[in-house]
Design an enzyme around this catalytic site. Structure first.
Site: not given
Length: 331
Positions: A149, A151, A229, A231, A260, A284-286
């Site tokens: 996709g 990204i 990057t 889940r 998570e 989970h800061a990407a």
């Protein structure tokens, strides 16, 4: 009703909602029961990590729209929402495209160049290039992308600057489209076995849950680096710990872990991956930049206002499956 959020306040959302004539209630729900208690009479629900399950949706008798802070909607039972004629919306992924692509490359480089290993050794009084060996040249190596996709394509563009060759697997993208973007389309098996650095940028679905398990990790190169990057649950953490401890692969860069933590109240850092030197983990800061956070909050709030005000949403997930276009009804 905002079911949960981790950005500190709702100062962006509140004026958007209240100036449109609606009341905003903000909560910090971690369980389904908490969501039901706060949202049972809400006309709209916005959620970041809180699970909006079929059980929750069955109790949302007044709800017309569930809006996600972000692009993925796996926290929402979209099928259940559709059955209850509730619209689900998300935020198009370009809100954090550059941030995630930058972060993926940062993790890849940090692991490949042993940045954290060198940093810890140096702080401990060891000034030797050998403390990071072995390190292999990136130029000429193969970057593998799970998904292709927007990204993932941005990651490929960045990797090209380092002289890396890109292969990609995405069953939802035509081979010609992948080729036209400068990558080589491969099977999942080839992606796993041929990648020197493999970046996961796929959504979490029943098919991708634990996709990288012991079987797949054993098939990777012993010099390979795995970057996630996307889940956390796409990777089986127990299997990854064995892979990193026993040398099945060389290293990993993770922007999320399987449990998570953002979804768990009173989470404790007990994951054994934290004890390993050959893994870099970020919280989970990407997607994070000040600009991206502002954009996603504004878009989600405006999406709710659009629907409750009788306008079509800009980013509907299930609109084509609804019996009734709920935004066509007066607020």
């Amino acid at each position: 009703m905002i079911a949960d959020y981790d950005h500190g306040d709702v100062d962006i959302e509140r004026p958007i909602v209240e100036q449109a004539g609606f009341e905003l209630v903000a909560a910090q729900c971690k369980t389904e029961d908490e969501v039901i208690e706060v949202a049972h009479a809400a006309a709209a629900v916005v959620a970041q990590y809180a699970t909006i399950s079929a059980r929750v949706i069955a109790e949302l008798h007044e709800c017309r729209v569930i809006a996600r802070y972000g692009s993925g909607v796996d926290i929402v039972d979209v099928d259940a929402a559709t059955r209850h004629n509730i619209l689900v919306t998300n935020v198009p992924s370009d809100w954090c495209e550059n941030e995630v692509a930058d972060h993926a490359m940062a993790l890849l480089l940090a692991v490949a160049r042993k940045i954290t290993v060198y940093d810890r050794a140096t702080r401990g009084g060891t000034w030797r290039w050998q403390s990071g060996e072995p390190i292999h040249r990136l130029r000429g190596s193969t970057l593998g992308l799970l998904s292709f996709g927007a990204i993932a394509r941005a990651i490929a563009n960045r990797a090209a600057g380092f002289g890396m060759q890109t292969i990609a697997h995405d069953p939802f993208v035509e081979e010609d489209e992948i080729t036209a973007s400068g990558a080589t389309a491969v099977s999942f098996e080839e992606l796993v076995t041929e990648s020197d650095c493999l970046v996961i940028q796929a959504p979490l679905t029943p098919d991708t849950h634990h996709l990288f398990d012991e079987v797949q990790l054993r098939r990777m190169k012993p010099t390979a680096i795995l970057v996630n990057t996307a889940r956390g649950p796409i990777v089986d953490d127990r299997a990854l710990h064995r892979a990193l401890s026993e040398g099945w692969i060389a290293g990993a860069g993770l922007d999320d872990i399987e449990e998570e933590p953002a979804k768990i109240r009173d989470w404790r850092p007990e994951n054994p991956l934290f004890a390993l030197d050959n893994v870099v983990i970020t919280p989970h800061a990407a997607y994070y930049s000040e600009e991206a956070i502002s954009t996603v909050r504004q878009f989600a709030a405006e999406e709710v206002v659009r629907v409750l005000g009788g306008q079509a949403p800009l980013s509907p997930v299930n609109a084509g499956e609804l019996v009734e276009a709920r935004w066509s009804r007066s607020a």
